[in-house]
Design a protein around this motif. Structure first.
Motif, short mmCIF file in Angstrom:
data_model
loop_
_atom_site.label_atom_id
_atom_site.label_comp_id
_atom_site.label_asym_id
_atom_site.label_seq_id
_atom_site.Cartn_x
_atom_site.Cartn_y
_atom_site.Cartn_z
N PRO A 198 0.77 -1.33 -0.01
CA PRO A 198 0.05 0.03 -0.02
C PRO A 198 0.72 1.20 -0.06
CG PRO A 198 0.09 -1.27 2.07
CD PRO A 198 0.71 -2.10 1.09
N ILE A 199 0.49 2.20 -0.65
CA ILE A 199 1.11 3.50 -0.77
C ILE A 199 0.13 4.79 -0.27
CG2 ILE A 199 2.17 4.89 -2.35
CD1 ILE A 199 2.87 2.52 -4.18
N ILE A 200 0.79 5.57 0.61
CA ILE A 200 -0.19 6.87 0.73
C ILE A 200 0.81 7.93 -0.05
CG2 ILE A 200 -0.55 8.39 2.84
CD1 ILE A 200 -0.58 6.04 4.52
N LEU A 201 -0.09 8.68 -0.88
CA LEU A 201 0.52 9.79 -1.56
C LEU A 201 0.30 10.94 -0.65
CD1 LEU A 201 -0.23 9.57 -5.18
CD2 LEU A 201 1.95 9.52 -4.17
N LEU A 202 1.37 11.65 -0.44
CA LEU A 202 1.28 13.05 0.40
C LEU A 202 1.34 14.12 -0.82
CD1 LEU A 202 3.62 12.72 3.24
CD2 LEU A 202 1.04 12.77 3.07
N SER A 203 0.45 15.16 -0.72
CA SER A 203 0.56 16.12 -1.77
C SER A 203 -0.01 17.43 -1.09
CB SER A 203 -0.10 15.82 -3.13
OG SER A 203 0.06 16.76 -3.76
N PHE B 179 -1.02 17.95 6.90
CA PHE B 179 -1.87 16.95 7.22
C PHE B 179 -1.76 16.98 8.71
CE2 PHE B 179 1.91 15.37 5.74
CZ PHE B 179 2.40 14.65 6.61
N SER B 180 -2.65 16.48 9.29
CA SER B 180 -2.53 16.11 10.91
C SER B 180 -1.43 14.97 11.01
CB SER B 180 -3.69 16.08 11.71
OG SER B 180 -4.07 14.95 12.04
N ALA B 181 -0.78 15.21 12.15
CA ALA B 181 0.38 13.98 12.51
C ALA B 181 -0.39 12.79 12.76
CB ALA B 181 1.17 14.22 13.45
N LYS B 182 -1.46 13.00 13.47
CA LYS B 182 -2.46 11.88 14.10
C LYS B 182 -3.17 11.26 13.03
CE LYS B 182 -4.25 12.52 18.60
NZ LYS B 182 -5.26 13.35 19.53
N GLU B 183 -3.68 11.98 12.11
CA GLU B 183 -4.31 11.44 10.93
C GLU B 183 -3.24 10.54 10.16
OE1 GLU B 183 -6.11 14.38 8.06
OE2 GLU B 183 -7.16 12.44 7.14
N LEU B 184 -1.97 11.09 9.96
CA LEU B 184 -1.49 10.16 9.08
C LEU B 184 -0.92 9.01 9.79
CD1 LEU B 184 0.63 10.08 6.66
CD2 LEU B 184 2.67 10.84 8.18
N LEU B 185 -0.59 8.92 11.04
CA LEU B 185 -0.28 7.68 12.06
C LEU B 185 -1.60 6.75 12.00
CD1 LEU B 185 2.01 7.22 13.52
CD2 LEU B 185 0.69 7.95 15.61
N VAL B 186 -2.98 7.29 12.05
CA VAL B 186 -4.17 6.59 12.11
C VAL B 186 -4.09 5.92 10.54
CG1 VAL B 186 -6.56 6.46 12.04
CG2 VAL B 186 -5.26 7.67 13.76
N ARG B 187 -3.98 6.63 9.54
CA ARG B 187 -4.21 6.07 8.26
C ARG B 187 -2.95 4.99 7.92
NH1 ARG B 187 -7.12 9.64 3.91
NH2 ARG B 187 -8.33 10.73 5.45
N VAL B 188 -1.77 5.26 8.45
CA VAL B 188 -0.89 4.27 8.13
C VAL B 188 -1.05 3.14 8.85
CG1 VAL B 188 1.80 3.82 8.73
CG2 VAL B 188 1.14 5.97 7.58
N GLU B 189 -1.58 3.32 10.30
CA GLU B 189 -1.80 2.17 10.99
C GLU B 189 -3.29 1.24 10.22
OE1 GLU B 189 -0.76 2.80 15.46
OE2 GLU B 189 -2.72 3.71 14.87
N ASN B 190 -3.93 2.00 9.85
CA ASN B 190 -5.32 1.42 9.14
C ASN B 190 -4.70 0.62 7.80
OD1 ASN B 190 -7.06 1.89 11.13
ND2 ASN B 190 -7.77 3.74 9.72
N LEU B 191 -3.87 1.29 7.04
CA LEU B 191 -3.62 0.66 5.88
C LEU B 191 -3.05 -0.64 6.10
CD1 LEU B 191 -2.88 3.60 3.37
CD2 LEU B 191 -4.41 1.60 3.01
N ILE B 192 -1.78 -0.34 7.19
CA ILE B 192 -0.97 -1.73 7.29
C ILE B 192 -2.00 -3.01 7.90
CG2 ILE B 192 0.61 -2.56 9.04
CD1 ILE B 192 2.27 -0.17 8.31
N ARG B 193 -2.89 -2.46 8.69
CA ARG B 193 -3.88 -3.74 9.11
C ARG B 193 -4.63 -4.07 7.97
NH1 ARG B 193 -6.81 -0.53 12.27
NH2 ARG B 193 -8.76 -0.91 10.95
N ILE B 194 -5.22 -3.10 7.24
CA ILE B 194 -5.84 -3.65 5.97
C ILE B 194 -5.00 -4.37 5.13
CG2 ILE B 194 -7.14 -3.00 4.13
CD1 ILE B 194 -8.02 -0.60 5.64
#
Lengths: 882, 135
Positions: free
Chosen positions: A198-203, A227-242
């Motif tokens: 999975p890839i998260i694009l930052l722009s 972006f919010s640091a929290k949001e990034l963290l959550v999104r990373v965690e979610n994606l990894i879990r997914i």
């Protein structure tokens, strides 16, 4: 706001306020978010103002911003009355980012690597790619608490890192020099080993449009800076879990997929590399794994079999190809060619975005079924060829219509039809004449029940070569079953036996006739086995012999009359030579009965000409024998009689020719001497008497000579001549004149005809009859003799000589014609006893008949029949002693 | 010599021969045995001709002929068979049995004499008489 900077090239001025647009090849630093001026423009717009720019390359740039005065033009909700001095977390992060951007030191990067190495293990690895060192550091700091973090400063470096570290997730900046974020995502997604990361694009580019673009490129998430640091963290965690769940699911699914009973291969890319080498393949290839190998390398033998071409086609055009029972030859693990059949499909394998990544091959090995089918087909072919080559008539009927599928030449010949007349047609259409002969029900029964039907000597009427012919046939109908047991037709085998049946019927007819003949002839039959002497006898046989069934041959031989046993032995000896037995013998038929039997037999030989059986008939000929014995006795008696009568005749001839002649001769001689020697002294009357004597003796001689002539007729060749019976009678009257006068007899006759005959004999006949009538006349009654005749309807005449004499008892009628027979005393009536016997002989000589009707004192009538003409040589045909 | 059982015939025969020639001696016999007896008794001469009746009782003319021809002393004497009726068969038999001829008995005295004369003349070197069968 004016500066004296490097200025902006004129053609770039229009895109100056576009977000992330950078003026390349300028003297400006590579760093920069590319959002500054876009932000400025956005802020101006929010305040309903305007911004414009003028610039001269190398001289400087002037920005002109204008706002409307007051606050009435602004939306009420956006107006903040007091300007807060507090900084929001995101503002903080943003400022940190900005600081980091400004710092750009490399140490943090080195630290991150060290940390990641130190803490690598159960923690997921995240790769961060960004050309901005501040941002890299900032995100690294955000994530390093929970993840292993690796970093890269552009896309290419990131690819290498990914292959090296296999991160669970990648965070990538969009704006990067060289390989930018989109390019990187595409590269990752097209890499077999990395595509699922999975890839998260930052722009910095905000807005739905940008986000969609980012996701569309293949990214899993898109975050807009700031972006919010929290949001990034959550999104990373979610994606990894997914992704973990997805991988687990995929793994489970893959396991499932690998366990599928069919072969499911996945080929990737234009080279058709085995993405998935399905375990089912091992049933064919053994313990190998072609995963990651090109198909042509793994199985070079398929190259010429059209497989590669199909894969190419699917890969390039996206069509799905399905094949049934496609043959493919592989080199098996022993290096030998092995032919397999597959039901297979080649279908394109799309990625999530609909791009063809490869080809999915779904295949079911149907080799066994195909070979079985081939075997069936071959066996059917074989059946057909057996039928064609069979030396007996054979055919196959298909379906409930009994269509003639195959019929060999023998069957066609039996039907009297050509191939064109019957093949492909119902048998009842090809051979319409057999309709209604019962074959419909038989065929239908075999077809529906599967029960075999065999017929023996079945009559069938066939139209062969234009003629309706009755034939006889032995045939068998057998249901023709498919592999699954269903009946699809009937095989027929037939043997025509018309000739044999006809021949047997002839034999049966002949046997029946023979049996009838035997029965009607009242014949007994028997059969002897010559090897064992065992006998079979018919009831009639037993009846004739007076024996019971099972009588032995020896017993029967004992029953043959002793004096006939020799006859039997000789007959059997002869039968050994000729094969035919024939004899007559007397048998003891029990209870004192003696029978005459006639036995006729025939010896039957085996192929080696040794006698096998004696077939015989026996006939009771007792009656015939008795009859023939009686007949033989009668013949003997008759012969004796005949001999005696012959002797009589001889004696008669003797008497006539010698003894009778002697006294007559003497009368003649002495009366002659009287006449010649004493004529002078005799009176006239005496000389007259002498003359009468002379006349009578002459007549007597004539008579005797006539009889002598008669006796010697066979030695002569006299031909009959016409005789006038009137003249004949006159002559007789003259000859008998003395007697007639003496008896005062009257002789009267009708006008008689002329008949053919021998004058001397006919004279004798009538002389005797007339003389007889005169002789046997009544003492005191003058004789009256009547000669008459009548013509017979059958030809010839009937003459009657009737008198009024003494007559005789009719019972002696036949007796009087016997020689020397006498009915009266010799003293009373003179006579030799020969007269009437002579008469009968003479009449018979003339092919006539004589009979007599008489009664005592009632006269006698002789009835004579004579033909008018005599057959030639008649007298010489008969054989008389004289 | 005449051998005949019929006395009438013997008588007529004698008369006829006497009429032909009174010097001719006629001997007669009534049966074969009587004839042989008389012939055996002839010591000086035998008859020149023997006439032999065929139809005789007990010993027939044929038997007698056989006896005569079997006797060496008599076999050379010519024998003329004498018969009432002359059949061809009897003529042939006579010839076969060695008779000199066969003559039928006549029913006329003149005819008898004529025949006898011819036969007698023949045996004295004359011509064969008509109706006579000789050897």
């Amino acid at each position: 706001m004016s500066d004296t900077g490097c200025g902006i090239p004129h053609d770039q001025l229009d895109r100056l306020f576009e977000r992330f647009h950078r003026i390349e090849a300028s003297g400006r630093s590579q760093e920069g978010t590319g959002i500054g001026l876009a932000l400025v423009k956005e802020l101006v717009r929010l305040h309903k103002g305007e911004i414009s720019v003028t610039s001269e390359a190398g001289q400087g740039t002037t920005f002109l911003v204008s706002f409307p005065a007051g606050k009435d033009h602004l939306p009420q909700e956006n107006i903040v009355s007091e300007i807060s001095t507090g900084i929001t977390p995101s503002e903080n992060a943003y400022s940190i980012e900005a600081l980091a951007l400004a710092a750009g030191d490399q140490s943090s990067h080195a630290n991150a690597v060290a940390v990641s190495a130190k803490q690598a293990g159960d923690r997921p690895t995240v790769l961060i790619t960004d050309d901005n060192s501040d941002m890299l550091e900032y995100i690294q700091r955000l994530l390093s608490e929970k993840f292993e973090v690796v970093t890269a400063t552009d896309g290419n470096k990131a690819m290498l890192q990914m292959l090296d570290r296999k991160p669970e997730l990648v965070i990538s900046d969009v704006m990067m020099p060289g390989l930018d974020g989109f390019g990187f995502v595409a590269a990752v997604r097209s890499h077999a080993a990395l595509r699922s990361v999975p890839i998260i694009l930052l722009s910095a580019r905000a807005g739905d449009e940008a986000k969609v673009e980012g996701l569309k490129s293949g990214a899993d998430d898109y975050l807009v800076k700031p972006f919010s640091a929290k949001e990034l963290l959550v999104r990373v965690e979610n994606l990894i879990r997914i992704i973990k769940i997805r991988l687990d699911t995929e793994k489970q699914f893959y396991q499932l997929f690998l366990q599928a009973p069919a072969i499911i291969n996945v080929f990737k890319g234009r080279e058709h590399v085995y993405e998935v080498f399905h375990p089912q393949n091992r049933l064919i290839f053994g313990e190998v794994d072609f995963t990651g190998q090109k198909l042509v390398d793994a199985l070079p033998e398929v190259e010429s079999q059209g497989i590669i071409e199909m894969l190419d086609r699917v890969f390039h055009t996206g069509v799905t190809i399905a094949k049934q029972e496609m043959p493919v030859t592989f080199i098996n693990k022993d290096g030998k060619e092995e032919r397999h059949f597959f039901n297979l499909t080649y279908q394109p394998w799309y990625d999530l975005r609909g791009n063809i990544q490869g080809v999915i091959n779904f295949a079911v090995d149907v080799t066994t079924q195909v070979l079985a089918q081939h075997a069936i087909r071959e066996s059917e072919q074989r059946l057909r060829s057996i039928i064609t080559q069979a030396p007996v008539p054979m055919c196959i009927f298909r379906g409930q219509e009994f269509v003639v599928e195959t019929a060999n030449t023998q069957m066609l010949a039996f039907w009297g039809k050509t191939q064109d007349q019957v093949l492909g047609k119902s048998i009842f259409e090809g051979l319409p004449e057999i309709k209604g002969q019962g074959f419909e029900d038989i065929l239908l029964n075999v077809y529906t029940t599967g029960e075999r039907y065999a017929a023996f000597e079945r009559p069938i009427t066939l139209l062969r070569n234009g003629n309706l012919e009755k034939a006889y046939v032995n045939f068998v109908y057998q249901a023709l079953r498919e592999n699954d047991g269903t009946i699809s037709g009937i095989t027929a085998v037939a043997i025509e036996i018309t000739d044999q049946v006809r021949a047997r019927q002839k034999i049966e007819d002949a046997e029946e006739k023979a049996r009838l003949a035997i029965e009607s002839a009242d014949l007994g039959t028997y059969e002897i086995d010559l090897a064992t002497d065992k006998m079979h006898t018919s009831p009639r046989f037993n009846q004739i012999w007076g024996v019971a069934d099972g009588v032995s041959r020896a017993e029967l031989a004992e029953r043959i009359h002793e004096s006939d046993r020799q006859v039997r032995q000789q007959a059997h000896a002869k039968a050994q030579q000729t094969g035919a037995l024939d004899y007559e013998a007397r048998i003891n038929a029990g209870e004192g009965t003696v029978r005459w039997v006639k036995i006729k037999g025939k010896v039957i030989y085996d192929v080696n000409s040794s006698p096998l059986t004696l077939l015989g008939v026996v006939q009771d000929i007792t009656e015939q024998k008795e009859f023939s014995q009686q007949l033989s006795l009668q013949v003997d008696q008759r012969t004796i009689e005949l001999q005696r009568s012959n002797q009589d005749l001889q004696q008669f001839a003797h008497v006539t020719s010698h003894d009778l002649k002697e006294p007559v001769r003497k009368i003649k001689l002495f009366s002659g001497r009287l006449q010649t020697e004493y004529a002078s002294i005799l009176p006239e009357k005496a000389l007259g008497f002498l003359g009468k004597i002379q006349q009578s003796t002459d007549r007597m001689f004539a008579m005797i000579d006539g009889v002598l002539l008669y006796s010697s007729l066979n030695a002569r060749q006299d031909q009959p001549q016409p005789v006038d019976l009137n003249e004949l009678l006159t002559g007789i009257e003259t000859d008998l004149e003395i007697l007639i006068n003496q008896k005062e007899a009257t002789i009267s006759s009708a006008r008689l005809p002329v008949v053919e005959g021998w004058p001397v004999l006919l004279y004798q006949l009538f002389y005797n009859l007339v003389n007889n009538s005169l002789k046997f006349s009544k003492a005191q009654v003058p004789p009256v003799i009547l000669v008459d005749y009548s013509s017979l309807p059958a030809g010839g005449i009937q003459l009657t000589v009737a008198d009024n004499g003494i007559g005789f008892d009719q019972q002696y009628a036949s007796h009087i014609f016997e020689p020397f027979a006498r009915l009266n005393a010799k003293d009373d009536y003179e006579g030799t006893g020969l007269g009437l016997s002579l008469c009968r002989k003479i009449v018979e000589r003339h092919h006539g008949s004589i009979k007599v009707e008489s009664a005592i004192d009632a006269g006698t009538t002789f009835i004579i029949t004579l033909p008018l003409k005599q057959p030639r040589h008649s007298l010489t045909d008969e054989n008389y002693a004289y | 010599m005449l051998i005949d059982d019929d006395s009438d015939d013997r008588e007529i025969f004698g008369e006829a021969v006497y009429d032909i020639g009174s010097s001719i001696i006629v001997e007669t016999a009534w049966s074969a045995s009587n004839a042989l007896e008389k012939l055996n008794a002839m010591t000086t001469s035998l008859p020149d001709i023997i006439f032999l009746d065929i139809n005789m009782p007990i010993v027939s003319g044929w038997d007698c002929l056989t006896l005569l021809k079997q006797d060496p002393a008599l076999s050379s004497v010519p024998v003329v068979m004498f018969s009432t009726s002359a059949h061809e068969k009897e003529k042939l038999t006579a010839q076969q049995m060695g008779a000199a001829g066969l003559m039928t008995k006549r029913s006329s005295y003149e005819s008898l004499k004529a025949h006898l004369r011819a036969i007698i003349d023949y045996f004295h070197g004359g011509e064969l008489p008509a109706g006579f069968t000789g050897s």
